[in-house]
Design an enzyme around this catalytic site. Structure first.
Site, PDB file in Angstrom:
ATOM      1  N   HIS A   4      25.032  19.960 -35.460  1.00 36.06           N
ATOM      2  CA  HIS A   4      25.314  20.871 -36.577  1.00 36.06           C
ATOM      3  C   HIS A   4      26.807  20.918 -36.869  1.00 36.06           C
ATOM      4  O   HIS A   4      27.231  20.878 -38.032  1.00 36.06           O
ATOM      5  CB  HIS A   4      24.796  22.272 -36.244  1.00 36.06           C
ATOM      6  N   GLU A   5      27.614  21.000 -35.807  1.00 32.64           N
ATOM      7  CA  GLU A   5      29.058  21.078 -35.997  1.00 32.64           C
ATOM      8  C   GLU A   5      29.613  19.811 -36.625  1.00 32.64           C
ATOM      9  O   GLU A   5      30.572  19.850 -37.396  1.00 32.64           O
ATOM     10  CB  GLU A   5      29.753  21.351 -34.657  1.00 32.64           C
ATOM     11  N   ARG A   7      27.790  17.646 -38.595  1.00 33.35           N
ATOM     12  CA  ARG A   7      27.219  17.401 -39.920  1.00 33.35           C
ATOM     13  C   ARG A   7      27.953  18.170 -41.016  1.00 33.35           C
ATOM     14  O   ARG A   7      28.080  17.676 -42.136  1.00 33.35           O
ATOM     15  CB  ARG A   7      25.747  17.801 -39.927  1.00 33.35           C
ATOM     16  N   ARG A 115      46.718  30.331 -28.830  1.00 32.80           N
ATOM     17  CA  ARG A 115      46.471  29.959 -30.227  1.00 32.80           C
ATOM     18  C   ARG A 115      45.364  30.806 -30.839  1.00 32.80           C
ATOM     19  O   ARG A 115      45.397  31.121 -32.025  1.00 32.80           O
ATOM     20  CB  ARG A 115      46.126  28.477 -30.324  1.00 32.80           C
ATOM     21  N   ASN A 116      44.376  31.177 -30.030  1.00 30.60           N
ATOM     22  CA  ASN A 116      43.326  32.063 -30.519  1.00 30.60           C
ATOM     23  C   ASN A 116      43.910  33.427 -30.892  1.00 30.60           C
ATOM     24  O   ASN A 116      43.549  34.022 -31.912  1.00 30.60           O
ATOM     25  CB  ASN A 116      42.239  32.228 -29.463  1.00 30.60           C
ATOM     26  N   ARG A 119      45.796  33.226 -34.128  1.00 35.82           N
ATOM     27  CA  ARG A 119      44.891  33.101 -35.274  1.00 35.82           C
ATOM     28  C   ARG A 119      44.481  34.471 -35.810  1.00 35.82           C
ATOM     29  O   ARG A 119      44.287  34.657 -37.008  1.00 35.82           O
ATOM     30  CB  ARG A 119      43.655  32.301 -34.874  1.00 35.82           C
ATOM     31  N   ASP A 144      46.873  40.286 -28.471  1.00 36.90           N
ATOM     32  CA  ASP A 144      47.241  40.369 -29.881  1.00 36.90           C
ATOM     33  C   ASP A 144      46.966  41.786 -30.371  1.00 36.90           C
ATOM     34  O   ASP A 144      46.397  42.608 -29.640  1.00 36.90           O
ATOM     35  CB  ASP A 144      46.452  39.337 -30.711  1.00 36.90           C
ATOM     36  N   GLY A 174      37.053  27.921 -36.416  1.00 36.56           N
ATOM     37  CA  GLY A 174      36.942  26.701 -35.644  1.00 36.56           C
ATOM     38  C   GLY A 174      35.508  26.441 -35.217  1.00 36.56           C
ATOM     39  O   GLY A 174      34.557  26.965 -35.788  1.00 36.56           O
ATOM     40  N   LEU A 179      37.707  28.578 -26.420  1.00 41.67           N
ATOM     41  CA  LEU A 179      37.654  29.556 -25.339  1.00 41.67           C
ATOM     42  C   LEU A 179      36.646  29.169 -24.265  1.00 41.67           C
ATOM     43  O   LEU A 179      36.836  29.487 -23.091  1.00 41.67           O
ATOM     44  CB  LEU A 179      37.322  30.945 -25.897  1.00 41.67           C
TER      45      LEU A 179
END
Length: 221
Positions: A4-5, A7, A115-116, A119, A144, A174, A179
């Site tokens: 799925h990711e 396609r 980085r998460n 974001r 954060d 993403g 994670l």
């Protein structure tokens, strides 16, 4: 999940290619092709990382890793991305502490968490990174000041391909692998990865056993 990711960006690539061939749009299809190609490249890279984590444990490197230096370099390199998103990174003064493990794997792990946080950090806010050493455990904390995560989602935050319901679009969420890769890497180092709502924001803590020769003197909170 993997099919799925793959396609989704492939389908968008096909549409963009057809638009480019038709000549009806100028630079937009090429921009979309570049964006989706980059997305596919990043996704495949993450999948290869998962494969590496699940591979032969005897092939993994084990070195003495100075976390203070590693995190300092990482914060410096990620500050560019933070600045581009209108926020900043702050490293709390940290004690010297070493762990035994794969330096590159640990760097990628902490980078995924940082980085998460970037974001989801609001503009003009600060993502705080700290390192503590006490009780034979090193603790890297990344906080954060964003919206946090629904309590029901916290137990699943590190599951492969999991995304919080409000963040299902690929533009910001993403593939949901970063994670999960971080958690697996921490587990391979006999550590633990936890997340909690800090009100406001999300706090992620990486806990690792320290190198036998490291001081157990507590660091900054």
């Amino acid at each position: 999940d993997i099919s799925h990711e793959l396609r989704s960006p492939l389908a968008r690539l096909s549409v963009a290619v057809e638009l480019a061939r038709s000549g009806e749009s100028s630079g937009l299809p090429l921009d979309r092709i570049q964006k989706e190609a980059d997305r596919l490249n990043a996704l495949i890279g993450q999948m290869l990382e998962v494969t590496r984590l699940e591979g032969d444990p005897t092939q993994r490197r084990t070195d003495r890793v100075e976390l203070k230096e590693l995190i300092g370099d990482l914060v410096e390199s990620c500050s560019i991305e933070a600045h581009a998103r209108g926020c900043s990174l702050s490293l709390v003064p940290a004690p010297a502490v070493a762990v035994d493990g794969d330096a590159e794997l640990l760097r990628r792990t902490i980078e995924n968490v940082v980085r998460n946080a970037i974001r989801y950090a609001p503009r003009d806010s600060t993502v705080e990174v700290s390192l503590e050493n006490g009780g034979g455990r090193a603790r890297v904390r990344v906080r954060d000041y964003g919206p946090g995560v629904p309590e029901a989602s916290l137990p699943h935050l590190f599951d492969p391909f999991y995304r919080v319901d409000s963040d299902r679009n690929r533009g910001s969420g993403g593939a949901g692998l970063g994670l999960s890769i971080a958690r697996r890497a921490v587990e391979l180092h006999q550590g633990a990865l936890r997340a909690s709502n800090a009100g406001p924001g999300l706090l992620v803590e990486i806990e690792l056993p320290v190198h036998a020769g490291s001081s157990t003197k507590a660091g900054h909170s």
